[in-house]
Design a protein around this motif. Structure first.
Motif, PDB file in Angstrom:
ATOM      1  N   SER A  88       0.864  -1.181   0.000  1.00 38.68           N
ATOM      2  CA  SER A  88       0.000   0.000   0.000  1.00 38.68           C
ATOM      3  C   SER A  88       0.897   1.225   0.000  1.00 38.68           C
ATOM      4  O   SER A  88       2.121   1.110   0.079  1.00 38.68           O
ATOM      5  N   CYS A  89       0.281   2.410  -0.043  1.00 38.05           N
ATOM      6  CA  CYS A  89       1.076   3.634  -0.192  1.00 38.05           C
ATOM      7  C   CYS A  89       1.814   4.039   1.073  1.00 38.05           C
ATOM      8  O   CYS A  89       2.795   4.784   1.014  1.00 38.05           O
ATOM      9  N   SER A  90       1.340   3.621   2.242  1.00 36.93           N
ATOM     10  CA  SER A  90       1.946   3.919   3.553  1.00 36.93           C
ATOM     11  C   SER A  90       1.757   5.362   4.007  1.00 36.93           C
ATOM     12  O   SER A  90       2.211   5.724   5.090  1.00 36.93           O
TER      13      SER A  90
ATOM     14  N   TYR B 158      -8.003  -0.201   3.226  1.00 36.19           N
ATOM     15  CA  TYR B 158      -8.809   0.859   2.622  1.00 36.19           C
ATOM     16  C   TYR B 158      -7.963   1.885   1.859  1.00 36.19           C
ATOM     17  O   TYR B 158      -8.495   2.897   1.402  1.00 36.19           O
ATOM     18  N   CYS B 159      -6.684   1.621   1.709  1.00 37.04           N
ATOM     19  CA  CYS B 159      -5.804   2.494   0.918  1.00 37.04           C
ATOM     20  C   CYS B 159      -6.250   2.453  -0.542  1.00 37.04           C
ATOM     21  O   CYS B 159      -6.528   1.383  -1.090  1.00 37.04           O
ATOM     22  N   LYS B 160      -6.307   3.615  -1.175  1.00 30.77           N
ATOM     23  CA  LYS B 160      -6.743   3.657  -2.578  1.00 30.77           C
ATOM     24  C   LYS B 160      -5.727   2.991  -3.495  1.00 30.77           C
ATOM     25  O   LYS B 160      -6.054   2.619  -4.636  1.00 30.77           O
ATOM     26  N   ASP B 161      -4.494   2.830  -3.032  1.00 29.47           N
ATOM     27  CA  ASP B 161      -3.449   2.191  -3.835  1.00 29.47           C
ATOM     28  C   ASP B 161      -3.077   0.804  -3.303  1.00 29.47           C
ATOM     29  O   ASP B 161      -1.990   0.294  -3.608  1.00 29.47           O
ATOM     30  N   VAL B 162      -3.947   0.202  -2.512  1.00 30.14           N
ATOM     31  CA  VAL B 162      -3.637  -1.109  -1.959  1.00 30.14           C
ATOM     32  C   VAL B 162      -3.395  -2.101  -3.100  1.00 30.14           C
ATOM     33  O   VAL B 162      -4.056  -2.073  -4.143  1.00 30.14           O
TER      34      VAL B 162
END
Length: 378
Positions: free
Chosen positions: A118-120, A132-136
């Motif tokens: 994910s984006c962290s 729930y990260c949009k870049d997961v």
């Protein structure tokens, strides 16, 4: 020094990548894939990305079969890309680590669940809710935005490479053959029970008594709740009682519902097919909560009317998707400490055996989770 090596070093220095990193090779892997929608499994050879400085390479020992694997293989949640190696319930042995890895060493046991990156940086990641990260980046059927946008492949295979921060530690003494399903079925049910604050003496309903539902029962019982199970047949009544449920409701018997309206503090729906959510909503107490974790095929997706929400006022409905990595580790430690495991049936790592397991899952004939023994792959 050979002119070709000099060129590699020069290019690496200009790009900010070390010569060592440039020489890293992709990791060969083999497993089982489907090549088309609703296709049969076939042996499949492919490669994983090279082990980076912050990565671990895991030799996969066990891989669970989740109902969501079937949804993806059959394109029931939208368009998919093939060939596809499913599997996001993974347990194995660490066989390689990057130079910056501190949490694992070669020989450790590690698990991988539904996410591998994910984006962290976004609010979800900062809150340790990476799911729930949009870049997961999902473990399979997902384009890895952080590694060349390559398509990820899952755990029905012999090895995987994953960022250290997305691997979980398997506690000492764990029953390894039973751990894999905890990394999806376990966390998917543990997380909303914790979020809802289920406590001793609460009346909890578990709708759907399959791979997810039988885990929800065990966690709710461990928290001291009084548990009622809802399912579509009589076949699992004995198993529900064995796991600690005090009541079993056959939803095809109207008489079983008598006296249940307004009686539950919390209901969790794990149902993977079409049903009426309002039927369960009215069984909540005032201020009761209902968590929805089962996701049916899109063409069988249930709906709930606004009237049901308004006229059953002060009942809360929320969805929940697995859990973050920190909570997954918490769940795994709690499960092993309290002896909470899925009921599993082991199958060999064989394409025909996986196909047969899928047929039985579709028919509801599994009790309760199939696990592929990847050590048997030839």
């Amino acid at each position: 020094m050979n002119i070709n090596i000099l060129m590699v070093v020069a290019c690496a220095l200009l790009s900010g990548v070390s010569a060592d990193e440039n020489r890293q090779e992709r990791v060969p892997a083999k497993g089982f894939a489907v090549y088309e929608e609703k296709g049969s499994f076939q042996p499949f050879e492919f490669t994983r990305r090279a082990v980076g400085d912050g990565d671990v390479q895991i030799e996969i020992l066990y891989a669970g079969i989740c109902h969501s694997d079937l949804h993806h293989v059959r394109s029931e949640w939208g368009k998919e890309e093939y060939p596809m190696v499913p599997g996001h319930e993974i347990v194995g042995r660490v066989v390689g680590v990057g130079k910056d890895v501190t949490s694992f060493k070669v020989g450790d046991m590690a698990g991988v669940g539904c996410m591998v990156d994910s984006c962290s940086e976004c609010p979800a990641c900062v809150a340790h809710k990476e799911q729930y990260c949009k870049d997961v980046v999902l473990t399979y059927h997902s384009h890895d935005r952080f590694h060349g946008n390559e398509l990820t492949q899952g755990g029905y295979s012999d090895r995987i490479v994953v960022a250290e921060k997305f691997a979980v530690k398997i506690p000492q003494g764990a029953h390894l053959e039973k751990v894999a399903p905890l990394l999806c079925a376990g966390i998917t049910t543990y997380s909303p029970l914790r979020y809802a604050g289920v406590k001793k003496g609460d009346k909890v309903g578990v709708a759907g008594f399959g791979g997810l539902g039988h885990m929800a029962v065990q966690y709710a019982v461990a928290l001291g709740a009084e548990v009622t199970v809802f399912d579509v047949s009589e076949e699992k009544r004995g198993a529900a009682s064995e796991l600690g449920a005090v009541r079993y409701v056959n939803v095809n018997k109207p008489s079983d519902f008598q006296g249940l309206d307004g009686s539950f503090d919390f209901i969790i729906s794990t149902i993977p097919s079409g049903y009426d959510p309002a039927m369960y909503l009215k069984m909540l107490k005032m201020d009761g909560q209902m968590a929805i974790v089962g996701l049916p095929a899109f063409d069988k997706m249930p709906t709930i009317s606004l009237a049901s929400l308004i006229f059953q006022g002060n009942r809360k409905v929320f969805g929940s998707q697995i859990g973050g990595i920190r909570e997954t580790q918490e769940m795994l430690d709690y499960s092993v400490e309290n002896g909470i495991y899925p009921w599993v049936e082991m199958i060999e790592a064989d394409a025909a055996a996986i196909d047969e397991a899928y047929r039985k899952v579709l028919d509801g004939a599994v009790k309760f989770r199939y696990v592929i023994d990847m050590k048997t792959m030839k």
